[in-house]
Design a protein around this motif. Structure first.
Motif, PDB file in Angstrom:
ATOM      1  N   ASP A  59       0.858  -1.191   0.000  1.00 11.73           N
ATOM      2  CA  ASP A  59       0.000   0.000   0.000  1.00 11.73           C
ATOM      3  C   ASP A  59       0.892   1.238   0.000  1.00 11.73           C
ATOM      4  O   ASP A  59       1.611   1.501   0.966  1.00 11.73           O
ATOM      5  CB  ASP A  59      -0.893  -0.023   1.239  1.00 11.73           C
ATOM      6  CG  ASP A  59      -2.018   0.999   1.189  1.00 11.73           C
ATOM      7  OD1 ASP A  59      -1.880   2.001   0.459  1.00 11.73           O
ATOM      8  OD2 ASP A  59      -3.028   0.801   1.895  1.00 11.73           O
ATOM      9  N   LEU A  60       0.852   2.011  -1.091  1.00 16.43           N
ATOM     10  CA  LEU A  60       1.715   3.165  -1.280  1.00 16.43           C
ATOM     11  C   LEU A  60       1.114   4.466  -0.767  1.00 16.43           C
ATOM     12  O   LEU A  60       1.742   5.521  -0.874  1.00 16.43           O
ATOM     13  CB  LEU A  60       2.037   3.323  -2.775  1.00 16.43           C
ATOM     14  CG  LEU A  60       2.664   2.113  -3.471  1.00 16.43           C
ATOM     15  CD1 LEU A  60       2.706   2.346  -4.980  1.00 16.43           C
ATOM     16  CD2 LEU A  60       4.054   1.829  -2.936  1.00 16.43           C
ATOM     17  N   ARG A  61      -0.058   4.411  -0.169  1.00 19.75           N
ATOM     18  CA  ARG A  61      -0.768   5.621   0.234  1.00 19.75           C
ATOM     19  C   ARG A  61      -0.204   6.219   1.527  1.00 19.75           C
ATOM     20  O   ARG A  61       0.517   5.559   2.271  1.00 19.75           O
ATOM     21  CB  ARG A  61      -2.255   5.321   0.401  1.00 19.75           C
ATOM     22  CG  ARG A  61      -2.941   4.851  -0.873  1.00 19.75           C
ATOM     23  CD  ARG A  61      -4.381   4.469  -0.612  1.00 19.75           C
ATOM     24  NE  ARG A  61      -4.473   3.364   0.351  1.00 19.75           N
ATOM     25  CZ  ARG A  61      -5.564   3.056   1.029  1.00 19.75           C
ATOM     26  NH1 ARG A  61      -6.668   3.775   0.865  1.00 19.75           N
ATOM     27  NH2 ARG A  61      -5.563   2.027   1.879  1.00 19.75           N
ATOM     28  N   LYS A  81       2.679  -1.490   4.458  1.00 17.96           N
ATOM     29  CA  LYS A  81       2.449  -0.054   4.265  1.00 17.96           C
ATOM     30  C   LYS A  81       3.771   0.594   3.865  1.00 17.96           C
ATOM     31  O   LYS A  81       4.734   0.588   4.637  1.00 17.96           O
ATOM     32  CB  LYS A  81       1.923   0.580   5.553  1.00 17.96           C
ATOM     33  CG  LYS A  81       0.586   0.020   6.018  1.00 17.96           C
ATOM     34  CD  LYS A  81       0.187   0.637   7.358  1.00 17.96           C
ATOM     35  CE  LYS A  81      -1.078   0.007   7.902  1.00 17.96           C
ATOM     36  NZ  LYS A  81      -1.439   0.539   9.235  1.00 17.96           N
ATOM     37  N   VAL A  82       3.806   1.131   2.652  1.00 15.11           N
ATOM     38  CA  VAL A  82       5.010   1.772   2.134  1.00 15.11           C
ATOM     39  C   VAL A  82       4.614   3.134   1.563  1.00 15.11           C
ATOM     40  O   VAL A  82       4.471   3.302   0.344  1.00 15.11           O
ATOM     41  CB  VAL A  82       5.690   0.905   1.058  1.00 15.11           C
ATOM     42  CG1 VAL A  82       6.970   1.574   0.555  1.00 15.11           C
ATOM     43  CG2 VAL A  82       5.994  -0.498   1.589  1.00 15.11           C
ATOM     44  N   TYR A 131      10.580   4.859  -2.353  1.00 12.97           N
ATOM     45  CA  TYR A 131      11.016   3.966  -3.426  1.00 12.97           C
ATOM     46  C   TYR A 131      11.988   2.911  -2.906  1.00 12.97           C
ATOM     47  O   TYR A 131      11.948   1.747  -3.321  1.00 12.97           O
ATOM     48  CB  TYR A 131      11.663   4.759  -4.565  1.00 12.97           C
ATOM     49  CG  TYR A 131      10.771   5.813  -5.173  1.00 12.97           C
ATOM     50  CD1 TYR A 131       9.408   5.597  -5.353  1.00 12.97           C
ATOM     51  CD2 TYR A 131      11.283   7.056  -5.560  1.00 12.97           C
ATOM     52  CE1 TYR A 131       8.585   6.571  -5.896  1.00 12.97           C
ATOM     53  CE2 TYR A 131      10.469   8.040  -6.107  1.00 12.97           C
ATOM     54  CZ  TYR A 131       9.113   7.790  -6.268  1.00 12.97           C
ATOM     55  OH  TYR A 131       8.307   8.752  -6.801  1.00 12.97           O
ATOM     56  N   ARG A 132      12.880   3.322  -1.992  1.00 13.20           N
ATOM     57  CA  ARG A 132      13.804   2.355  -1.396  1.00 13.20           C
ATOM     58  C   ARG A 132      13.038   1.263  -0.669  1.00 13.20           C
ATOM     59  O   ARG A 132      13.335   0.070  -0.813  1.00 13.20           O
ATOM     60  CB  ARG A 132      14.755   3.060  -0.432  1.00 13.20           C
ATOM     61  CG  ARG A 132      15.782   3.941  -1.100  1.00 13.20           C
ATOM     62  CD  ARG A 132      16.569   4.734  -0.071  1.00 13.20           C
ATOM     63  NE  ARG A 132      17.473   5.692  -0.709  1.00 13.20           N
ATOM     64  CZ  ARG A 132      17.902   6.803  -0.136  1.00 13.20           C
ATOM     65  NH1 ARG A 132      17.523   7.102   1.106  1.00 13.20           N
ATOM     66  NH2 ARG A 132      18.728   7.616  -0.787  1.00 13.20           N
ATOM     67  N   ALA A 133      12.033   1.669   0.111  1.00  9.94           N
ATOM     68  CA  ALA A 133      11.229   0.696   0.852  1.00  9.94           C
ATOM     69  C   ALA A 133      10.413  -0.179  -0.100  1.00  9.94           C
ATOM     70  O   ALA A 133      10.231  -1.380   0.146  1.00  9.94           O
ATOM     71  CB  ALA A 133      10.308   1.423   1.829  1.00  9.94           C
ATOM     72  N   PHE A 134       9.921   0.416  -1.182  1.00  9.63           N
ATOM     73  CA  PHE A 134       9.157  -0.342  -2.177  1.00  9.63           C
ATOM     74  C   PHE A 134      10.022  -1.443  -2.791  1.00  9.63           C
ATOM     75  O   PHE A 134       9.610  -2.612  -2.846  1.00  9.63           O
ATOM     76  CB  PHE A 134       8.648   0.612  -3.265  1.00  9.63           C
ATOM     77  CG  PHE A 134       8.062  -0.060  -4.465  1.00  9.63           C
ATOM     78  CD1 PHE A 134       6.834  -0.685  -4.401  1.00  9.63           C
ATOM     79  CD2 PHE A 134       8.743  -0.057  -5.689  1.00  9.63           C
ATOM     80  CE1 PHE A 134       6.276  -1.309  -5.517  1.00  9.63           C
ATOM     81  CE2 PHE A 134       8.203  -0.671  -6.806  1.00  9.63           C
ATOM     82  CZ  PHE A 134       6.964  -1.298  -6.722  1.00  9.63           C
ATOM     83  N   PHE A 149       0.771  -3.901  -5.928  1.00 13.30           N
ATOM     84  CA  PHE A 149       1.045  -2.607  -5.310  1.00 13.30           C
ATOM     85  C   PHE A 149       0.024  -1.589  -5.806  1.00 13.30           C
ATOM     86  O   PHE A 149      -0.405  -1.619  -6.955  1.00 13.30           O
ATOM     87  CB  PHE A 149       2.487  -2.150  -5.561  1.00 13.30           C
ATOM     88  CG  PHE A 149       2.921  -2.094  -6.998  1.00 13.30           C
ATOM     89  CD1 PHE A 149       2.936  -0.887  -7.684  1.00 13.30           C
ATOM     90  CD2 PHE A 149       3.339  -3.237  -7.663  1.00 13.30           C
ATOM     91  CE1 PHE A 149       3.361  -0.820  -9.014  1.00 13.30           C
ATOM     92  CE2 PHE A 149       3.767  -3.182  -8.992  1.00 13.30           C
ATOM     93  CZ  PHE A 149       3.782  -1.972  -9.657  1.00 13.30           C
ATOM     94  N   HIS A 150      -0.369  -0.694  -4.895  1.00 10.79           N
ATOM     95  CA  HIS A 150      -1.437   0.236  -5.251  1.00 10.79           C
ATOM     96  C   HIS A 150      -1.338   1.511  -4.425  1.00 10.79           C
ATOM     97  O   HIS A 150      -0.716   1.556  -3.363  1.00 10.79           O
ATOM     98  CB  HIS A 150      -2.804  -0.412  -5.016  1.00 10.79           C
ATOM     99  CG  HIS A 150      -3.234  -0.417  -3.574  1.00 10.79           C
ATOM    100  ND1 HIS A 150      -3.971   0.607  -3.010  1.00 10.79           N
ATOM    101  CD2 HIS A 150      -3.022  -1.308  -2.564  1.00 10.79           C
ATOM    102  CE1 HIS A 150      -4.200   0.340  -1.735  1.00 10.79           C
ATOM    103  NE2 HIS A 150      -3.633  -0.816  -1.432  1.00 10.79           N
ATOM    104  N   CYS A 151      -1.973   2.582  -4.949  1.00 12.04           N
ATOM    105  CA  CYS A 151      -2.170   3.818  -4.194  1.00 12.04           C
ATOM    106  C   CYS A 151      -3.667   4.081  -4.151  1.00 12.04           C
ATOM    107  O   CYS A 151      -4.439   3.158  -3.880  1.00 12.04           O
ATOM    108  CB  CYS A 151      -1.369   4.973  -4.781  1.00 12.04           C
ATOM    109  SG  CYS A 151      -1.685   5.323  -6.516  1.00 12.04           S
TER     110      CYS A 151
END
Length: 260
Positions: A59-61, A81-82, A131-134, A149-151
């Motif tokens: 979750d990129l939110r 959660k990223v 981005y590093r965490a992703f 992966f999503h926002c």
């Protein structure tokens, strides 16, 4: 060709499988999936994702978005959660009333907001950490099964993460841009709904234009970060290695996991 998945309660859900990458190898199907928000996904949608092989959801939110609109997902998923940003820079979750209060008198607001937001995607330290965490999550969970992966809208933060991931996988830049632009046809129902709601407010063309510009993707938008990457950071390879911090072994591991 858009590989759009049917997931009740979700939208803009696309398998990146089949796209040609490094050494003429293709991305493996069922391994990398991008999407919009999952806060309305139902039991059938969850089961469809599980049946498709999805094991990890990233979750990129922002934290506020996650709290206000939590993903309604099965406990069978690994849920990470990223956040790319600490807030919603593209107003993906703003109501039309909130947007009207601030911006309806300016027809250029939506367009300018998106240009600024996309520039921020490569100069904001929060984004770089995101981005590093992703990519660390991709590396950590690459052997577990499919990764989704999503926002919120699945087009901006997800779009940039997808662009960077496809670049790591060696996808041709033109094909990469096409995947980014495919969010428009893949989200047409949501865009149309957003536009109809905007028109129903009867607040004038400035308002409708701003909502349109906030709801879609555009070459003008993505050219903002790509130009900065090329002219300020020395190109995509340098950005991936020097700013995000991926090593050659990381890149090889990602390619070996997702290409065949």
């Amino acid at each position: 060709m858009v590989n759009l998945l049917t997931v009740p309660g979700a939208f803009n859900v696309r398998d990146l499988g089949g796209i040609l990458g490094r050494d003429n190898r293709k991305i493996i199907n069922h391994k990398l999936i991008r999407a919009g928000y999952l806060s309305d996904i139902n039991e059938t949608g969850n089961q469809n994702l599980l049946n498709y092989g999805v094991k990890t959801i990233i979750d990129l939110r922002s934290p506020d978005e996650v709290t206000t609109y939590p993903d309604k997902i099965s406990s069978e998923f690994n849920y990470l959660k990223v956040p790319i940003f600490p807030d919603d820079v593209t107003a993906s979750t703003s109501t039309l009333d909130e947007i009207n209060t601030r911006y309806a008198r300016d027809s250029e607001y939506g367009y300018e907001r998106m240009l600024q937001s996309y520039r921020r995607m490569v100069i904001d330290p929060h984004a770089i950490c995101g981005y590093r965490a992703f990519f660390q999550a991709i590396l950590d969970h690459r052997a577990d099964g499919g990764i989704l992966f999503h926002c919120s809208a699945g087009k901006d933060r997800t779009g940039i993460c997808s662009y960077l991931l496809l670049a790591v996988l060696g996808v041709n830049p033109q094909r990469n841009l096409q995947d980014y632009l495919d969010s428009n046809p893949a989200s047409k129902d949501r865009i149309n709904s957003r536009m109809q709601e905007a028109k129903s407010k009867q607040l004038g063309q400035c308002f409708v234009t701003s909502i349109h510009d906030l709801a879609v993707v555009s070459l003008d938008y993505i050219e903002q970060p790509l130009s900065l990457i090329n002219y300020e950071f020395g190109g995509m390879t340098a950005f991936i290695k020097d700013e995000i911090g991926l090593s050659d072994s990381d890149i090889n591991a990602i390619c070996d996991a997702f290409l065949k």
